[in-house]
Design a protein around this motif. Structure first.
Motif, PDB file in Angstrom:
ATOM      1  N   TYR A 123       0.812  -1.215   0.000  1.00 61.47           N
ATOM      2  CA  TYR A 123       0.000   0.000   0.000  1.00 61.47           C
ATOM      3  C   TYR A 123       0.849   1.269   0.000  1.00 61.47           C
ATOM      4  CZ  TYR A 123      -3.471  -3.425   1.471  1.00 61.47           C
ATOM      5  OH  TYR A 123      -4.285  -4.528   1.553  1.00 61.47           O
ATOM      6  N   ALA A 124       2.061   1.180   0.513  1.00 62.34           N
ATOM      7  CA  ALA A 124       2.937   2.355   0.594  1.00 62.34           C
ATOM      8  C   ALA A 124       4.324   1.971   0.081  1.00 62.34           C
ATOM      9  CB  ALA A 124       3.004   2.857   2.026  1.00 62.34           C
ATOM     10  N   PRO A 125       4.460   1.765  -1.227  1.00 63.07           N
ATOM     11  CA  PRO A 125       5.708   1.215  -1.781  1.00 63.07           C
ATOM     12  C   PRO A 125       6.936   2.096  -1.561  1.00 63.07           C
ATOM     13  CG  PRO A 125       4.242   1.967  -3.535  1.00 63.07           C
ATOM     14  CD  PRO A 125       3.442   1.987  -2.276  1.00 63.07           C
ATOM     15  N   ASN A 126       6.754   3.380  -1.341  1.00 58.52           N
ATOM     16  CA  ASN A 126       7.890   4.283  -1.165  1.00 58.52           C
ATOM     17  C   ASN A 126       8.209   4.556   0.304  1.00 58.52           C
ATOM     18  OD1 ASN A 126       8.206   4.659  -3.999  1.00 58.52           O
ATOM     19  ND2 ASN A 126       6.515   6.135  -3.980  1.00 58.52           N
ATOM     20  N   CYS A 127       7.612   3.805   1.175  1.00 54.90           N
ATOM     21  CA  CYS A 127       7.818   4.026   2.609  1.00 54.90           C
ATOM     22  C   CYS A 127       9.227   3.585   3.018  1.00 54.90           C
ATOM     23  CB  CYS A 127       6.775   3.257   3.415  1.00 54.90           C
ATOM     24  SG  CYS A 127       6.939   3.486   5.198  1.00 54.90           S
ATOM     25  N   PRO A 128       9.983   4.433   3.707  1.00 59.61           N
ATOM     26  CA  PRO A 128      11.296   4.012   4.215  1.00 59.61           C
ATOM     27  C   PRO A 128      11.148   2.868   5.206  1.00 59.61           C
ATOM     28  CG  PRO A 128      11.052   6.406   4.312  1.00 59.61           C
ATOM     29  CD  PRO A 128       9.698   5.847   4.001  1.00 59.61           C
ATOM     30  N   GLU A 129      12.106   1.952   5.195  1.00 59.20           N
ATOM     31  CA  GLU A 129      12.011   0.776   6.046  1.00 59.20           C
ATOM     32  C   GLU A 129      11.885   1.114   7.531  1.00 59.20           C
ATOM     33  OE1 GLU A 129      14.917  -2.933   7.122  1.00 59.20           O
ATOM     34  OE2 GLU A 129      14.415  -2.648   4.998  1.00 59.20           O
ATOM     35  N   PRO A 130      12.668   2.049   8.085  1.00 55.58           N
ATOM     36  CA  PRO A 130      12.513   2.360   9.515  1.00 55.58           C
ATOM     37  C   PRO A 130      11.107   2.840   9.869  1.00 55.58           C
ATOM     38  CG  PRO A 130      14.579   3.247   8.693  1.00 55.58           C
ATOM     39  CD  PRO A 130      13.802   2.793   7.496  1.00 55.58           C
ATOM     40  N   THR A 131      10.516   3.637   8.986  1.00 54.62           N
ATOM     41  CA  THR A 131       9.149   4.123   9.225  1.00 54.62           C
ATOM     42  C   THR A 131       8.155   2.968   9.192  1.00 54.62           C
ATOM     43  OG1 THR A 131       9.685   6.261   8.217  1.00 54.62           O
ATOM     44  CG2 THR A 131       7.358   5.697   8.397  1.00 54.62           C
ATOM     45  N   ALA A 132       8.328   2.078   8.228  1.00 57.73           N
ATOM     46  CA  ALA A 132       7.431   0.926   8.109  1.00 57.73           C
ATOM     47  C   ALA A 132       7.552   0.005   9.318  1.00 57.73           C
ATOM     48  CB  ALA A 132       7.723   0.158   6.829  1.00 57.73           C
ATOM     49  N   LEU A 133       8.774  -0.246   9.773  1.00 61.75           N
ATOM     50  CA  LEU A 133       8.978  -1.137  10.916  1.00 61.75           C
ATOM     51  C   LEU A 133       8.357  -0.556  12.181  1.00 61.75           C
ATOM     52  CD1 LEU A 133      12.635  -2.351  10.293  1.00 61.75           C
ATOM     53  CD2 LEU A 133      10.538  -3.683  10.043  1.00 61.75           C
ATOM     54  N   LYS A 134       8.513   0.736  12.380  1.00 63.33           N
ATOM     55  CA  LYS A 134       7.881   1.368  13.550  1.00 63.33           C
ATOM     56  C   LYS A 134       6.366   1.246  13.476  1.00 63.33           C
ATOM     57  CE  LYS A 134       7.456   5.677  16.148  1.00 63.33           C
ATOM     58  NZ  LYS A 134       5.981   5.534  16.257  1.00 63.33           N
ATOM     59  N   ALA A 135       5.810   1.455  12.284  1.00 64.77           N
ATOM     60  CA  ALA A 135       4.356   1.343  12.128  1.00 64.77           C
ATOM     61  C   ALA A 135       3.880  -0.086  12.363  1.00 64.77           C
ATOM     62  CB  ALA A 135       3.955   1.820  10.728  1.00 64.77           C
ATOM     63  N   ILE A 136       4.657  -1.076  11.913  1.00 67.22           N
ATOM     64  CA  ILE A 136       4.307  -2.479  12.151  1.00 67.22           C
ATOM     65  C   ILE A 136       4.309  -2.767  13.650  1.00 67.22           C
ATOM     66  CG2 ILE A 136       5.135  -4.852  11.883  1.00 67.22           C
ATOM     67  CD1 ILE A 136       6.198  -3.956   9.104  1.00 67.22           C
ATOM     68  N   ARG A 137       5.348  -2.324  14.335  1.00 68.61           N
ATOM     69  CA  ARG A 137       5.423  -2.527  15.787  1.00 68.61           C
ATOM     70  C   ARG A 137       4.233  -1.876  16.495  1.00 68.61           C
ATOM     71  NH1 ARG A 137       9.590   0.226  16.609  1.00 68.61           N
ATOM     72  NH2 ARG A 137      11.140  -1.433  16.296  1.00 68.61           N
ATOM     73  N   ASP A 138       3.928  -0.644  16.115  1.00 72.55           N
ATOM     74  CA  ASP A 138       2.822   0.072  16.756  1.00 72.55           C
ATOM     75  C   ASP A 138       1.488  -0.627  16.498  1.00 72.55           C
ATOM     76  OD1 ASP A 138       4.623   1.931  17.686  1.00 72.55           O
ATOM     77  OD2 ASP A 138       4.136   3.457  16.190  1.00 72.55           O
ATOM     78  N   ALA A 139       1.295  -1.124  15.271  1.00 75.73           N
ATOM     79  CA  ALA A 139       0.039  -1.822  14.951  1.00 75.73           C
ATOM     80  C   ALA A 139      -0.069  -3.127  15.728  1.00 75.73           C
ATOM     81  CB  ALA A 139      -0.040  -2.085  13.443  1.00 75.73           C
ATOM     82  N   ALA A 140       1.036  -3.853  15.850  1.00 79.94           N
ATOM     83  CA  ALA A 140       1.027  -5.102  16.612  1.00 79.94           C
ATOM     84  C   ALA A 140       0.760  -4.823  18.095  1.00 79.94           C
ATOM     85  CB  ALA A 140       2.351  -5.840  16.435  1.00 79.94           C
ATOM     86  N   ARG A 141       1.352  -3.759  18.625  1.00 79.26           N
ATOM     87  CA  ARG A 141       1.100  -3.387  20.026  1.00 79.26           C
ATOM     88  C   ARG A 141      -0.380  -3.062  20.234  1.00 79.26           C
ATOM     89  NH1 ARG A 141       4.819  -1.386  23.576  1.00 79.26           N
ATOM     90  NH2 ARG A 141       3.602   0.508  23.960  1.00 79.26           N
TER      91      ARG A 141
END
Length: 207
Positions: free
Chosen positions: A15-33
C-alpha cells in the motif's frame, strides 16, 4: 517462536511502496502493540526468580511487555493481582516496608515488564500473562504473523499514509485504518467468547 518484524514489510509496502524501512517497521510494531492491547490475544506463561532486596522480577519472554497479570503464584502460593491504587488504599505503608516476609500475598507492577510482590517476598514466580510487544521490539510471536499479518500490515500502512508529507494519501490511509479497527473489534469479540464459551461479561483490566 518469535518472527522478525521485517517479515511483515511486504504487507505495508503493498500500500505504501515508497515508505522508508525504519518508518514501516515502527508502524508495524505500533500496529502489533495496538492489536495485542485491544484484543488481549497474546497470552503466555512465564517463570522467573523474584529477588531481594526489592522483591521484583522481570518477564523473560523476548520483546514482550506485560499488559495484564491473569494469575500468579510465588513458591506455590497464590498471589492476588492488585493495582497500585488498591494497595495505597488498603495497605498504605506497602511502599516503605523493608522486612522480607516468608509468604507474599499480592502482585503488582511498578514499572513496565516488571512485577513486585507485596509484602516483600522472594522465590520462584509462575505467572499467566497477557502481553504486548515492547516499545523496542524487533520480533513478534509467530502466531501474530501467521494469523494476523495482513491486518497488522493494513494498520501499519494506514498509519504511514496518514503522516503528512510525501507518503500522505488520506483517503487510502483512512480506509486501511478503518478496516484495521473493524478487525480489532472482531478479534476482541472472538477472543472473549473463546475465554468464556458463552455470554460475554465485563471484566476489569488491572494493569
Amino acid at each position: 517462536m518469535q518472527i522478525d518484524l521485517d517479515e511483515l514489510l511486504p504487507e505495508v509496502l503493498t500500500y505504501a511502496p515508497n515508505c522508508p524501512e525504519p518508518t514501516a517497521l515502527k508502524a508495524i510494531r505500533d500496529a502489533a502493540r495496538l492489536l495485542c492491547k485491544r484484543t488481549n490475544i497474546w497470552r503466555d506463561t512465564d517463570e522467573f526468580q523474584v529477588t531481594t532486596p526489592d522483591c521484583e522480577g522481570i518477564c523473560t519472554i523476548p520483546d514482550a511487555s506485560i499488559h495484564e497479570i491473569q494469575s500468579a503464584e510465588l513458591n506455590d502460593v497464590d498471589l492476588l493481582p492488585k493495582t497500585i491504587a488498591w494497595l495505597d488504599e488498603h495497605r498504605p505503608r506497602w511502599k516503605t516496608e523493608t522486612e522480607v516476609a516468608s509468604v507474599g500475598r499480592f502482585i503488582t507492577q511498578l514499572a513496565p515488564n516488571t512485577v513486585t510482590i507485596v509484602p516483600k517476598a522472594a522465590g520462584l514466580l509462575r505467572a499467566r500473562l497477557i502481553l504486548h510487544p515492547s516499545r523496542r521490539a524487533t520480533t513478534i510471536p509467530e502466531f501474530l504473523v501467521e494469523q494476523y499479518g495482513q491486518e497488522i500490515g493494513k494498520g501499519a500502512a494506514g498509519a504511514v499514509l496518514l503522516i503528512p508529507g510525501e507518503l500522505f494519501q488520506p483517503d487510502l490511509g483512512a480506509a486501511l485504518t478503518a478496516a484495521f479497527e473493524a478487525k480489532l473489534s472482531t478479534i476482541k469479540t472472538t477472543t472473549e467468547k473463546g475465554q468464556v464459551g458463552a455470554r460475554l461479561r465485563t471484566k476489569g483490566s488491572y494493569f
